[in-house]
Design a protein around this motif. Structure first.
Motif, short mmCIF file in Angstrom:
data_model
loop_
_atom_site.label_atom_id
_atom_site.label_comp_id
_atom_site.label_asym_id
_atom_site.label_seq_id
_atom_site.Cartn_x
_atom_site.Cartn_y
_atom_site.Cartn_z
N ARG A 319 0.84 -1.34 0.03
CA ARG A 319 -0.05 0.07 -0.20
C ARG A 319 0.98 1.22 0.11
N VAL A 320 1.78 1.20 0.70
CA VAL A 320 3.09 2.28 0.60
C VAL A 320 3.86 2.44 -0.49
N ASN A 321 4.20 1.00 -1.04
CA ASN A 321 5.25 1.01 -2.12
C ASN A 321 4.71 -0.28 -3.12
N PRO A 322 4.12 0.19 -4.11
CA PRO A 322 3.35 -0.93 -4.99
C PRO A 322 4.30 -1.79 -5.64
N ALA A 323 5.55 -1.05 -5.88
CA ALA A 323 6.71 -1.76 -6.44
C ALA A 323 7.51 -2.83 -5.73
N GLN A 324 6.91 -2.91 -4.55
CA GLN A 324 7.91 -3.72 -3.40
C GLN A 324 7.94 -5.31 -4.15
N PRO A 325 9.16 -5.75 -4.30
CA PRO A 325 9.35 -6.90 -4.96
C PRO A 325 8.47 -8.18 -4.35
N TYR A 326 8.02 -9.19 -5.24
CA TYR A 326 7.21 -10.39 -4.51
C TYR A 326 7.11 -11.34 -5.56
N SER A 327 6.90 -12.52 -5.23
CA SER A 327 6.42 -13.40 -6.37
C SER A 327 5.66 -14.51 -5.85
N CYS A 328 5.91 -15.53 -5.14
CA CYS A 328 5.08 -16.55 -4.58
C CYS A 328 4.07 -16.43 -3.76
N GLN A 329 4.60 -15.41 -2.78
CA GLN A 329 3.34 -14.97 -1.76
C GLN A 329 3.35 -16.01 -0.79
N GLN A 330 4.07 -17.16 -0.83
CA GLN A 330 3.81 -18.43 -0.13
C GLN A 330 4.88 -18.85 0.90
N GLY A 331 6.10 -17.99 0.79
CA GLY A 331 7.12 -18.34 1.84
C GLY A 331 8.08 -19.10 1.41
N PHE A 332 8.24 -19.55 -0.22
CA PHE A 332 9.52 -20.41 -0.53
C PHE A 332 10.52 -19.79 -1.54
N CYS A 333 9.96 -18.76 -2.20
CA CYS A 333 10.76 -18.14 -3.26
C CYS A 333 11.75 -17.23 -2.58
#
Length: 378
Positions: A319-333
């Protein structure tokens, strides 16, 4: 006469030469001179044979060409991309259930299941559904990637392996359950089960026939695959998804990929069935269990954002930084990992080592805080 400290001549030490012999017998220690001589010859000869390893090689990053792009759903919202090495050489082996990390030109990384033939060692294939209100990765794939482009990938990796009856599993039958784009990791499993002549069946669910991909490819399996669409058949029950099974000793393995409500429904439905194995993979974040509200503070700015009991730290930070990196959102990548400055982290991932956790690393997609406030280095 004692010379005052400020008048003493500074002692000069030649660090480029060998030290004198310990007992003063030689001006330079013979053993040290021998070692120095060997080093002067050894390192120039060895250097060309042992270059520094490339960072991409360490991270198992490959650059591949897009050699095919195909629309695989009638509504045009799912495309399949096929990759090959620039020299069309053999690619690293993979097994059903594996996925790739696709490194997009924008810097985003997204994970996509391999949905081709594991026996084809020269290509990888993935399928991507356009998600208009997602994080932008699928839109970039649909709008930017074309045949002839080069892309970087990491992997393959497998967090959803298929264990065959008689080859590691005590069960005797396989039941595959897929919904929508969840068909992608299941397709290679079907091919392997069919190749081995196993007893298997599948139910494939979706909103409508136009929205679900690969119907033409699945038609070759005939009655082994049952297609159910919500607009014609209504929402399937858990019993519809599992299929007819005896009250005991079913000897069944269920492999499922789809939305969280379906996976949770199957988990509850089969909770008391020790004779039925359930294996599943999510394409979305898992539900948050026993969550409590707390604040996350951004160290660089001091901005405070409240993390609700039913949302992740990653969601709050985006919500603060929409460009925050992420991928799997499940805790393994590990794509979203960041360091904490203060706060007692409730680690809920299976990726970080204890030493990494001790250094302050955590995964905001799944981990939480046992305190009222978590301060992060962002």
């Amino acid at each position: 006469m004692v010379v005052p400290n400020e008048e003493r001549a500074p002692r000069q030490i030649d660090l480029s030469a060998e030290p004198p012999h310990l007992y003063g017998r030689f001006r330079r220690d013979p053993l040290m001179r021998l070692i120095t001589g060997i080093g002067k010859v050894w390192f120039p000869l060895w250097a060309p044979m042992s270059p520094l390893r490339d960072r991409a090689a360490i991270d198992h990053i490959q650059t591949l060409d897009i050699v095919d792009r195909e629309v695989v759903a009638v509504d045009d919202n799912v495309i399949a991309l096929t990759f090959a090495a620039p020299d069309r050489s053999i690619l690293p082996q993979w097994h059903p259930g594996a996925h790739l990390d696709l490194l997009l030109p924008s810097g985003k990384m997204r994970e996509y299941s391999l949905c081709g033939d594991p026996g084809d060692r020269t290509t990888y294939r993935i399928a991507v559904r356009r998600i208009p209100d997602g994080g932008g990765g699928s839109i970039e794939v649909h709008d930017s990637l074309r045949v002839g482009d080069s892309v970087q990938i990491k992997g393959p990796r497998n967090a959803f392996p298929l264990v065959l009856p008689g080859h590691g599993s005590p069960t005797t039958k396989l039941r595959f359950v897929a919904a929508g784009i969840g068909i992608t990791p299941i397709m290679p499993m079907l091919a392997m089960a069919d190749r081995y002549g196993l007893d298997w069946s599948m139910v494939y669910a979706g909103r409508s026939a136009d929205s679900i991909p690969f119907l033409d490819e699945l038609a070759r399996y005939g009655s082994k695959v049952t297609v159910r669409t919500d607009d014609v058949d209504g929402l399937p029950s858990m019993a519809d998804l599992v299929g007819p099974v005896p009250d005991s000793d079913a000897g069944l393995s269920v492999y499922c990929c789809g939305p969280v409500p379906m996976l949770e429904g199957l988990r509850v439905f089969l909770a008391e069935r020790s004779d039925i194995e359930l294996h599943f993979e999510r394409f979305s974040p898992p539900p948050i269990l026993d969550g409590t509200e707390f604040d996350v503070v951004i160290g660089s700015t001091g901005h405070t954002e409240t993390v609700a009991a039913d949302e992740s730290v990653l969601t709050a930070l985006r919500r603060v930084n929409p460009a925050q990196p992420y991928s799997c959102q499940q805790g393994f990548c590990g794509t979203c990992r960041m360091k904490t400055i203060s706060g007692d982290v409730d680690h809920r991932d299976g990726l970080l080592t204890q030493s990494e956790r001790d250094e302050g690393w955590f995964l905001p997609c799944v981990s939480r805080c046992n305190d009222d406030t978590l301060k992060v280095d962002m």
